[in-house]
Design an enzyme around this catalytic site. Sequence first.
Site, PDB file in Angstrom:
ATOM      1  N   ARG A   1      11.747  20.758  57.146  1.00  0.00           N
ATOM      2  CA  ARG A   1      10.483  20.772  57.874  1.00  0.00           C
ATOM      3  C   ARG A   1      10.365  19.497  58.714  1.00  0.00           C
ATOM      4  O   ARG A   1      10.825  18.414  58.309  1.00  0.00           O
ATOM      5  CB  ARG A   1       9.350  20.807  56.848  1.00  0.00           C
ATOM      6  CG  ARG A   1       7.945  20.871  57.403  1.00  0.00           C
ATOM      7  CD  ARG A   1       7.633  22.173  58.040  1.00  0.00           C
ATOM      8  NE  ARG A   1       6.207  22.414  58.191  1.00  0.00           N
ATOM      9  CZ  ARG A   1       5.708  23.352  58.987  1.00  0.00           C
ATOM     10  NH1 ARG A   1       6.511  24.125  59.694  1.00  0.00           N
ATOM     11  NH2 ARG A   1       4.410  23.550  59.061  1.00  0.00           N
TER      12      ARG A   1
ATOM     13  N   THR B   1       7.885  32.029  65.257  1.00  0.00           N
ATOM     14  CA  THR B   1       8.804  31.476  64.274  1.00  0.00           C
ATOM     15  C   THR B   1       9.871  32.548  64.198  1.00  0.00           C
ATOM     16  O   THR B   1       9.717  33.606  64.777  1.00  0.00           O
ATOM     17  CB  THR B   1       8.016  31.296  62.957  1.00  0.00           C
ATOM     18  OG1 THR B   1       7.001  30.342  63.164  1.00  0.00           O
ATOM     19  CG2 THR B   1       8.860  30.923  61.768  1.00  0.00           C
TER      20      THR B   1
ATOM     21  N   THR C   1      11.395  27.304  62.940  1.00  0.00           N
ATOM     22  CA  THR C   1      10.389  27.487  63.976  1.00  0.00           C
ATOM     23  C   THR C   1      10.227  26.272  64.878  1.00  0.00           C
ATOM     24  O   THR C   1      10.597  25.150  64.505  1.00  0.00           O
ATOM     25  CB  THR C   1       9.020  27.785  63.305  1.00  0.00           C
ATOM     26  OG1 THR C   1       8.070  28.139  64.303  1.00  0.00           O
ATOM     27  CG2 THR C   1       8.494  26.598  62.530  1.00  0.00           C
TER      28      THR C   1
ATOM     29  N   ASN D   1       7.044  26.243  65.880  1.00  0.00           N
ATOM     30  CA  ASN D   1       5.625  26.538  65.695  1.00  0.00           C
ATOM     31  C   ASN D   1       5.198  27.552  66.754  1.00  0.00           C
ATOM     32  O   ASN D   1       5.632  28.684  66.712  1.00  0.00           O
ATOM     33  CB  ASN D   1       4.746  25.296  65.691  1.00  0.00           C
ATOM     34  CG  ASN D   1       3.349  25.621  65.154  1.00  0.00           C
ATOM     35  OD1 ASN D   1       3.191  26.608  64.433  1.00  0.00           O
ATOM     36  ND2 ASN D   1       2.361  24.837  65.496  1.00  0.00           N
TER      37      ASN D   1
ATOM     38  N   ASP E   1       0.300  22.106  62.689  1.00  0.00           N
ATOM     39  CA  ASP E   1       0.204  22.687  61.344  1.00  0.00           C
ATOM     40  C   ASP E   1      -0.486  21.743  60.363  1.00  0.00           C
ATOM     41  O   ASP E   1      -0.803  22.123  59.241  1.00  0.00           O
ATOM     42  CB  ASP E   1       1.584  23.104  60.824  1.00  0.00           C
ATOM     43  CG  ASP E   1       1.931  24.538  61.230  1.00  0.00           C
ATOM     44  OD1 ASP E   1       1.033  25.242  61.722  1.00  0.00           O
ATOM     45  OD2 ASP E   1       3.089  24.941  61.050  1.00  0.00           O
TER      46      ASP E   1
ATOM     47  N   SER F   1       3.272  24.397  55.705  1.00  0.00           N
ATOM     48  CA  SER F   1       3.819  25.575  56.383  1.00  0.00           C
ATOM     49  C   SER F   1       3.426  26.833  55.626  1.00  0.00           C
ATOM     50  O   SER F   1       2.975  26.774  54.473  1.00  0.00           O
ATOM     51  CB  SER F   1       5.340  25.456  56.427  1.00  0.00           C
ATOM     52  OG  SER F   1       5.909  26.649  56.905  1.00  0.00           O
ATOM     53  N   SER F   2       3.607  27.971  56.286  1.00  0.00           N
ATOM     54  CA  SER F   2       3.444  29.261  55.598  1.00  0.00           C
ATOM     55  C   SER F   2       4.787  29.970  55.441  1.00  0.00           C
ATOM     56  O   SER F   2       4.836  31.097  54.940  1.00  0.00           O
ATOM     57  CB  SER F   2       2.496  30.167  56.392  1.00  0.00           C
ATOM     58  OG  SER F   2       1.215  29.599  56.435  1.00  0.00           O
TER      59      SER F   2
ATOM     60  N   GLY G   1       5.268  34.443  61.762  1.00  0.00           N
ATOM     61  CA  GLY G   1       3.888  34.946  61.869  1.00  0.00           C
ATOM     62  C   GLY G   1       2.820  33.981  61.390  1.00  0.00           C
ATOM     63  O   GLY G   1       1.729  34.424  61.020  1.00  0.00           O
ATOM     64  N   GLY G   2       3.106  32.671  61.352  1.00  0.00           N
ATOM     65  CA  GLY G   2       2.070  31.735  60.891  1.00  0.00           C
ATOM     66  C   GLY G   2       1.577  32.185  59.517  1.00  0.00           C
ATOM     67  O   GLY G   2       2.371  32.580  58.659  1.00  0.00           O
TER      68      GLY G   2
HETATM   69  N1  GLY Z   1       4.494  26.894  62.083  1.00  0.00           N
HETATM   70  C1  GLY Z   1       4.089  27.953  61.228  1.00  0.00           C
HETATM   71  C2  GLY Z   1       4.289  27.624  59.797  1.00  0.00           C
HETATM   72  O1  GLY Z   1       5.110  26.790  59.463  1.00  0.00           O
HETATM   73  O2  GLY Z   1       3.618  28.183  58.978  1.00  0.00           O
END
Ligand code: GLY
Length: 579
Positions: free
Chosen positions: A103, A380, A398, A400, A422, A451-452, A473-474
């Site tokens: 990350r 992403t 990603t 983002n 984020d 993050s998701s 998809g966030g």
């Molecule tokens: N940038 C989207 C995530 O990491 O959740």
Amino acid sequence: MQTIRIVAIAVALTLLPSIPAGRSARAASREPVRARSGIVASTHPLASQIGVEVLRKGGNAVDAAVAVGLALAVCYPVAGNIGGGGFMLIRFPDGRATAIDYREMAPAAASRDMYIGPDGNVVPRSSSVGYRAVGIPGTPAGFGLAVEKYGRWKWSRLVEPARRMAVDGFAVDFREQRNLDSEAGKLALFADSKRIFLRNGRPYREGEILRQPELAATLGRMQRLGWREFYEGATARRIAADMKANGGLITLADLASYRARERTPLRTKYRGCEILTMPPPSSGGIALIEMLHMLEQHDLEALGFGSSASLHLLAEVMRRAFADRAEYLGDADFVKVPVDVLISDEYARRRMKSFDRRRATPSAEVGPGDVRAGHESDQTTHFTVVDSDGLVVTNTYTLNLGYGSGVVAAGTGVLLNNEMDDFAAKPGTANEFNLIQKEANAVAAGKRPLSSMTPTIVLDREGNFWFALGSPGGPTIINTVLQVILNVIDHGMDIQAAVDAPRIHHQWFPDRLVCEPYGMTRDVKQALTGFGHTVFDRSEIADSWRPYIGDTHAVMIERGTRIRLGASDSRNGGMAIGY
Ligand code: GLY
């Protein structure tokens, strides 16, 4: 004694709800791709093809995954990257597993209120567009670590297909044309981005060849000198100089200090199947496990796929997990995250005490649980690889938002992320995903934004690898992964049907239940509205051309035959390829 144990195990298994794998139903979707040896499922056919060639020539799944990731940086610039970051989950044939956290990280000069203006509010787009939106990229370090520790091939050999594609160019497809159209305004703000992605000022059209000579040269340097060149060599110097010239925060020292980290995957059981998934700084694994535990108290198979009762249950579970995400989750190297409590069965039982089968609980009434006891963008991308030995890699990474910050660092061809968005730019207010996040995810130097991303691996009840998946998809990532798992385990769908089936999304706030176009019948919508849900079709709210939820790429091993199955989401033009 042996007989007693066998009988006891048999009794225990009959008490578990059945996994309807035997009747693995097809639904109205394609057959999964079938292969004897290995499969690569990614969002771009060119990248999947490169990955499968690596497997065919003797590379393992880690090698193939890295080649795919580097290729996507060229042919899927909206999300594929070397200027972003992500998470890679690996399971080895002997059952060991590891998670690589690459990350992005906030630079040393970042601070809690860096995006707050004199009026006390977040300066619009300050955390999402331009140089100050960029986190220190993690992708080269993550891929480098993966290859050095777990790959078979040399780094330089894995870079070559991507470098070649950047030199020769590739034909822009309709999807990339649409992506470029929707982000042209942002790309036009930055000289190198404009020159590279907007041909004479207009986005590339379908069928035109996009060549990226600066990116090819950067990949060439990283090929000759190793991935560390990105952090310490000419590439690093160019990024740092461009940052300095344009008010960005990332310095040479920031780049040199970046490290990918290996983390222990989270593990849980759902209906007897082991689930391995991503720990912080992703919220994905914790929220996924919390939701699975809440759902395990109910017979989803009996409620039926797509029924108002099952969608109501799903929405209520999502609402509660996202309320906890907002309150408790952040980079566990910086804040105390009550992981053990949040993923415990006991906590899930308490969390569902307020669940009413016939009434939506307004989000305003759902605060975070008590842990003491114990613009639309999906830009992403995800890919999954299984090789002939059964080594599995599932990777989400990603920039983002689409094309990240919009900045290509001068003279590098490298698009830089906008992952700083984020973080909670102002704790308690919503970010670009309308996600509310709090102090746990406030900006701090050296911290990784929450993050998701949820790369996940599922084992069958005998403990063998069964399937692996993930999605962009966030915040919708977590709910996408959840629903594909439920479609396989509870509803008995085959992997392609499970990936293609309509999805819903709820994220606590905004308090609305979102479905896909044609994804919910009118009478189900009416029943859910009657329960008190505000139901939105995503085509009514998406602020881009893409009203779908997620873009999943999954692999599975067929039980019995050991055939590899691959499933790429029908929503976004990806392709699983096997050999
Ligand atoms: N940038 C989207 C995530 O990491 O959740």
